[in-house]
Motif scaffolding. Structure first.
Motif, PDB file in Angstrom:
ATOM      1  N   THR A  59       0.833  -1.205   0.000  1.00 23.78           N
ATOM      2  CA  THR A  59       0.000   0.000   0.000  1.00 23.78           C
ATOM      3  C   THR A  59       0.862   1.247   0.000  1.00 23.78           C
ATOM      4  O   THR A  59       0.628   2.202  -0.756  1.00 23.78           O
ATOM      5  CB  THR A  59      -0.908   0.028   1.255  1.00 23.78           C
ATOM      6  N   TRP A  60       1.913   1.237   0.839  1.00 26.02           N
ATOM      7  CA  TRP A  60       2.817   2.384   0.942  1.00 26.02           C
ATOM      8  C   TRP A  60       3.486   2.663  -0.411  1.00 26.02           C
ATOM      9  O   TRP A  60       3.516   3.801  -0.892  1.00 26.02           O
ATOM     10  CB  TRP A  60       3.861   2.109   2.030  1.00 26.02           C
ATOM     11  N   TYR A  63       0.958   3.976  -2.769  1.00 26.04           N
ATOM     12  CA  TYR A  63       0.573   5.336  -2.369  1.00 26.04           C
ATOM     13  C   TYR A  63       1.560   6.338  -2.959  1.00 26.04           C
ATOM     14  O   TYR A  63       1.171   7.398  -3.457  1.00 26.04           O
ATOM     15  CB  TYR A  63       0.538   5.433  -0.841  1.00 26.04           C
ATOM     16  N   VAL A  68      -3.458   4.805  -4.592  1.00 25.33           N
ATOM     17  CA  VAL A  68      -4.339   4.310  -3.529  1.00 25.33           C
ATOM     18  C   VAL A  68      -5.473   5.290  -3.236  1.00 25.33           C
ATOM     19  O   VAL A  68      -5.236   6.474  -3.022  1.00 25.33           O
ATOM     20  CB  VAL A  68      -3.542   4.068  -2.224  1.00 25.33           C
ATOM     21  N   VAL A  70      -7.361   5.963  -0.466  1.00 26.50           N
ATOM     22  CA  VAL A  70      -7.253   5.557   0.934  1.00 26.50           C
ATOM     23  C   VAL A  70      -8.631   5.394   1.581  1.00 26.50           C
ATOM     24  O   VAL A  70      -8.903   4.390   2.251  1.00 26.50           O
ATOM     25  CB  VAL A  70      -6.408   6.567   1.735  1.00 26.50           C
ATOM     26  N   GLY A  73     -10.403   2.280   0.367  1.00 27.36           N
ATOM     27  CA  GLY A  73      -9.728   1.079   0.862  1.00 27.36           C
ATOM     28  C   GLY A  73     -10.082   0.801   2.311  1.00 27.36           C
ATOM     29  O   GLY A  73     -10.403  -0.330   2.685  1.00 27.36           O
TER      30      GLY A  73
ATOM     31  N   THR B  43      -5.758  -0.017  -4.079  1.00 27.21           N
ATOM     32  CA  THR B  43      -6.789   0.186  -3.056  1.00 27.21           C
ATOM     33  C   THR B  43      -7.132  -1.141  -2.385  1.00 27.21           C
ATOM     34  O   THR B  43      -7.401  -1.190  -1.179  1.00 27.21           O
ATOM     35  CB  THR B  43      -8.033   0.827  -3.699  1.00 27.21           C
ATOM     36  N   CYS B  46      -4.729  -1.804   0.360  1.00 27.40           N
ATOM     37  CA  CYS B  46      -5.068  -0.985   1.525  1.00 27.40           C
ATOM     38  C   CYS B  46      -6.164  -1.662   2.342  1.00 27.40           C
ATOM     39  O   CYS B  46      -6.073  -1.739   3.576  1.00 27.40           O
ATOM     40  CB  CYS B  46      -5.493   0.405   1.048  1.00 27.40           C
TER      41      CYS B  46
END
Lengths: 135, 114
Positions: A59-60, A63, A68, A70, A73, B43, B46
Motif C-alpha cells: 500500500t505504501w 501510495y 491508492v 485511501v 480502501g 486500493t 489498503c
C-alpha cells in the motif's frame, strides 16, 4: 533447506501480491502446508498474519505512485466485518463442496470478463483507464 | 453502498474459502466503480491490511497463528511486494487484467481440486 524454500515462495507470493493487489495467501498457504507441514487451519491463520505487513508495504509503495484511494480502501476493509460474520454462518449451514464449486465457477466467469475487457479495443489508447465498464 | 457490498463480499468470501479478499475486491472495483487496474489493485492492498489484521487477530485468539513462520513468510514477501508494485507501474493496465485472469483460474483450480 525447508526454510529457504519457504522464504523463496514467500518472495514470489509477495511479488504476485504487489503486482495484482492480493495478499499472497494463494502462495503462502500451500507453501506452509506442503513445505512446513502445517495443517490447513494453521496455515491460513499464519498466512493471514503474514499478509498484514506485506499489504502494508504494498500500500505504501502504491501510495507513493498515487494509486491508492485511501478512504475507499479503509471503507472496504472495515465493511468486510459483517461479511466475515455472514460467511462463517453460511459455512456452517451450506455444504462446503457446493460452495467451493460455485465460487470456482463464479471467478472463472470473472476471469473471462476481465480477459474480454482487456482484449477489447479502447476508445483512445490509454486515454481514460478509469472509464466505467458495463458488466 | 457499493463499497459496503464490496467489503461484505470480500469478508464473506474470505471467511468461506480462506482466500484473501483481493480476489474479490479487485474485480469489483474495476467493474462496479470503474477503477483502472492500478488504482484497483492498490486500493485492494489498503483494504487487505485491515481485513488481514482483523482476521489474524481473530485467529490469534484461538491460538492458530505461528508467529515465527509468519515472520519467515513476511520478511521475503515484503521484498517481493515492493518488486511487484514497481513492475506493475511499468506494464500496461490491460496486461495486469490478463495476469489477474490467470490468477483467478489458478484459484478456481485450487478450489475444484478436493
Amino acid at each position: 533447506m525447508a526454510e529457504l524454500l519457504t522464504a523463496l515462495c514467500a518472495c514470489v507470493g509477495g511479488a504476485i501480491g504487489g503486482l495484482l493487489g492480493v495478499g499472497g495467501g494463494i502462495v503462502f498457504v500451500p507453501a506452509l502446508v506442503i513445505i512446513l507441514g502445517q495443517s490447513q487451519l494453521e496455515a491460513s491463520s499464519t498466512s493471514l498474519l503474514a499478509i498484514v505487513p506485506v499489504a502494508l508495504v504494498g500500500t505504501w509503495r502504491q501510495y507513493r505512485n498515487g494509486n491508492v484511494e485511501v478512504r475507499d480502501g479503509i471503507a472496504v476493509g472495515l465493511l468486510s466485518l459483517p461479511g466475515v460474520a455472514a460467511g462463517v454462518l453460511l459455512a456452517n449451514v451450506l455444504p462446503q463442496r457446493a460452495l467451493e464449486l460455485g465460487f470456482a465457477a463464479l471467478i472463472l466467469f470473472v476471469a473471462f470478463q476481465l480477459t474480454r475487457r482487456a482484449l477489447a479495443p479502447r476508445s483512445a489508447a490509454g486515454a481514460d483507464p478509469g472509464a466505467p465498464e458495463q458488466l | 453502498m457499493k463499497l459496503f457490498a464490496i467489503g461484505a463480499a470480500a469478508g464473506g468470501f474470505s471467511a468461506l474459502f480462506g482466500v484473501g479478499g483481493g480476489v474479490v475486491i479487485v474485480p469489483l472495483l474495476i467493474f462496479w466503480l470503474g477503477y483502472g487496474e492500478r488504482r484497483a489493485t492498490a486500493t485492494s492492498l489498503c483494504a487487505i491490511v485491515i481485513i488481514g489484521a482483523l482476521a489474524a487477530a481473530g485467529q490469534g485468539l484461538y491460538g492458530n497463528v505461528d508467529l515465527g513462520q509468519a515472520a519467515l513468510l513476511a520478511g521475503p514477501a515484503m521484498i517481493g511486494v515492493g518488486a511487484g508494485v514497481a513492475l506493475q507501474q511499468r506494464i500496461p493496465e490491460r496486461v495486469v487484467s490478463l495476469m489477474f485472469a490467470v490468477l483467478l483460474c489458478a484459484v478456481a483450480i485450487e478450489l475444484i481440486i478436493p
